[in-house]
Scaffold this motif. Sequence first.
Motif, PDB file in Angstrom:
ATOM      1  N   SER A 386       0.514  -1.336   0.278  1.00 37.22           N
ATOM      2  CA  SER A 386      -0.098  -0.391   0.202  1.00 37.22           C
ATOM      3  C   SER A 386       0.806   1.097  -0.082  1.00 37.22           C
ATOM      4  O   SER A 386       1.638   1.691   1.333  1.00 37.22           O
ATOM      5  CB  SER A 386      -0.879  -0.256   1.238  1.00 37.22           C
ATOM      6  N   VAL A 387       0.955   2.053  -1.175  1.00 38.22           N
ATOM      7  CA  VAL A 387       1.692   3.653  -1.078  1.00 38.22           C
ATOM      8  C   VAL A 387       0.517   4.344  -0.106  1.00 38.22           C
ATOM      9  O   VAL A 387       1.734   5.113   0.438  1.00 38.22           O
ATOM     10  CB  VAL A 387       1.741   3.797  -2.293  1.00 38.22           C
ATOM     11  N   ALA A 388      -0.118   4.342  -0.042  1.00 35.59           N
ATOM     12  CA  ALA A 388      -0.820   5.348   0.994  1.00 35.59           C
ATOM     13  C   ALA A 388      -0.786   5.357   2.257  1.00 35.59           C
ATOM     14  O   ALA A 388       0.017   5.993   3.110  1.00 35.59           O
ATOM     15  CB  ALA A 388      -2.780   5.160   1.144  1.00 35.59           C
ATOM     16  N   ASP A 389      -0.419   3.748   3.041  1.00 34.38           N
ATOM     17  CA  ASP A 389      -0.468   3.168   4.070  1.00 34.38           C
ATOM     18  C   ASP A 389       1.079   3.724   4.628  1.00 34.38           C
ATOM     19  O   ASP A 389       1.005   4.190   5.106  1.00 34.38           O
ATOM     20  CB  ASP A 389      -0.320   1.861   4.141  1.00 34.38           C
ATOM     21  N   LEU A 390       2.117   3.599   3.404  1.00 35.01           N
ATOM     22  CA  LEU A 390       3.323   3.999   3.523  1.00 35.01           C
ATOM     23  C   LEU A 390       3.573   4.994   3.640  1.00 35.01           C
ATOM     24  O   LEU A 390       4.095   6.061   4.730  1.00 35.01           O
ATOM     25  CB  LEU A 390       3.859   3.639   2.311  1.00 35.01           C
ATOM     26  N   ALA A 391       3.119   6.333   3.009  1.00 37.79           N
ATOM     27  CA  ALA A 391       3.142   7.995   2.857  1.00 37.79           C
ATOM     28  C   ALA A 391       2.309   8.029   4.277  1.00 37.79           C
ATOM     29  O   ALA A 391       2.905   8.813   5.292  1.00 37.79           O
ATOM     30  CB  ALA A 391       2.161   8.245   2.328  1.00 37.79           C
ATOM     31  N   ALA A 392       1.626   7.408   4.796  1.00 44.60           N
ATOM     32  CA  ALA A 392       0.571   8.319   6.150  1.00 44.60           C
ATOM     33  C   ALA A 392       1.600   7.319   7.096  1.00 44.60           C
ATOM     34  O   ALA A 392       2.080   8.207   8.135  1.00 44.60           O
ATOM     35  CB  ALA A 392      -0.626   7.070   6.167  1.00 44.60           C
ATOM     36  N   ARG A 393       2.304   6.466   7.090  1.00 41.20           N
ATOM     37  CA  ARG A 393       3.368   6.105   8.428  1.00 41.20           C
ATOM     38  C   ARG A 393       4.815   6.748   7.740  1.00 41.20           C
ATOM     39  O   ARG A 393       5.168   7.153   8.722  1.00 41.20           O
ATOM     40  CB  ARG A 393       3.972   4.626   7.920  1.00 41.20           C
ATOM     41  N   LEU A 394       5.247   7.749   6.778  1.00 40.81           N
ATOM     42  CA  LEU A 394       6.253   8.411   6.720  1.00 40.81           C
ATOM     43  C   LEU A 394       5.843   9.756   7.140  1.00 40.81           C
ATOM     44  O   LEU A 394       6.893  10.484   7.499  1.00 40.81           O
ATOM     45  CB  LEU A 394       6.826   8.785   4.938  1.00 40.81           C
ATOM     46  N   ARG A 395       4.668  10.394   7.206  1.00 41.40           N
ATOM     47  CA  ARG A 395       4.199  11.945   7.524  1.00 41.40           C
ATOM     48  C   ARG A 395       4.850  12.098   8.305  1.00 41.40           C
ATOM     49  O   ARG A 395       5.171  13.459   8.711  1.00 41.40           O
ATOM     50  CB  ARG A 395       2.593  11.948   7.147  1.00 41.40           C
ATOM     51  N   PRO A 396       4.195  11.659   9.969  1.00 42.37           N
ATOM     52  CA  PRO A 396       5.093  11.730  11.191  1.00 42.37           C
ATOM     53  C   PRO A 396       6.152  12.347  10.979  1.00 42.37           C
ATOM     54  O   PRO A 396       7.029  13.458  12.012  1.00 42.37           O
ATOM     55  CB  PRO A 396       5.010  10.640  12.423  1.00 42.37           C
TER      56      PRO A 396
END
Length: 435
Positions: A386-396
């Motif tokens: 999941s690209v979206a979930d990977l991006a969400a985990r990187l955002r913090p």
Amino acid sequence: MRVALFVHCYYPEHFYGTESYTRTLARELSALGHEPVVVTATFPGEPPQQDLVERYTFDGVPVIRIDRNVHPNIGLRDTYDLPSLRAVHERILRAIRPDIVHVCHLINHTTALLEVTRRLGLPTVATFTDFFGFCFNNKLSAADGSLCAGPNPSRSNCVACSLFTDGTAARNPARRLLARLVSSGAANLPIPGWRRTVSALKDRPEHLAAAYGVYAGALTPTRFLMEAYKRTSIGVPLELSRFGIDIDRAPKPARDGGPTRLGFIGQLAPHKGLHLLLKALRELPPGAFTLDVHGDEGMDPAYAAQVRGLATGLDVAFRGTFSIDRIADVLGQIDLLVIPSTWVENSPLILLQALATHTPVLVADVEGMSEFVEVGRNGFTFAKGSVADLAARLRPFAQDTGLARAMSAKTHYERTSRHMVADVADFYARACGIL
């Protein structure tokens, strides 16, 4: 104690996870006063040896190497059961006269080795580093890229894997649909020699389960792998034995601010998921991250070109490969190691090396990796693929550039190779009554 360590390939030409594990066993057993001998092989298709059996020394440990070009795989059955190797193995084992045989990987040796150790009455144990014992492709991944539960009763899912060994079914919708049709039972295809292949696939799980009966016990590096084997008909007593890591465990070098430095270390191949990370970075604020990519672009040039294209406009540096003695220095320059694999990883050494060097990790939620992650303390996980979930985990990490540094102080992995091999020696005693 004389220990014969059997592995499918070995140094200096081969140096990945299982080879590294075998090398560590050999080196540390020797340091403890034992007499290890490594028995390995040249893969069919690699440059042939001068003789069927070659001998050399590596790290001061004797190595015996069988040339599988002389005994190649003619059909699929030969990949797990090649009777012509029995005489070779018997000759080698009679020369070594080991007190115990430790199989680190059976590929290239096949069950012919286990037939010989049984006949000679040699105590035999194993380390299971992947799913070879019950999975045709060793990866526990179905032909369409999904997680596999193991061979189904008709073995049609194994047939699908044998048809789509190039992985295209996971990336091409039409081939993915065909793989699913084959997996659903349409295995009787009009392909020359196909009936022999299907027969070999159907026989494989039971044949290996019976052959594995010679093992007095087996070690697994993860709970996930242990549970996967427990769900099969392989009745070998299993014990958990985490890999040991020898590396400089000094705190990370101090630095002043700047974007979070991400790292990717591994094969530049689709199943390692670098493309997912690059796509995720495009969804995040510009300038929030840098990314160092360490990997061989020559392994899969088409994929390397693809990821270079995805990296255009991002702060990404492709740094090639590095010698293993530089691993601590390389990890020291990384704030967060990302392992976005799309297949079932099983305790990859780079994950443990990262933790040992106080490098937090962000990994796909594959159980063979996620069981090492204390979420919020030494890392995070994201939904595999999941690209979206990977991006969400990187955002913090974009919002708080000090987050990785704060996690670094809580990130560690203390187990060394000396700890691991001491446990292995104890395992020999428990499993086979050898002191």
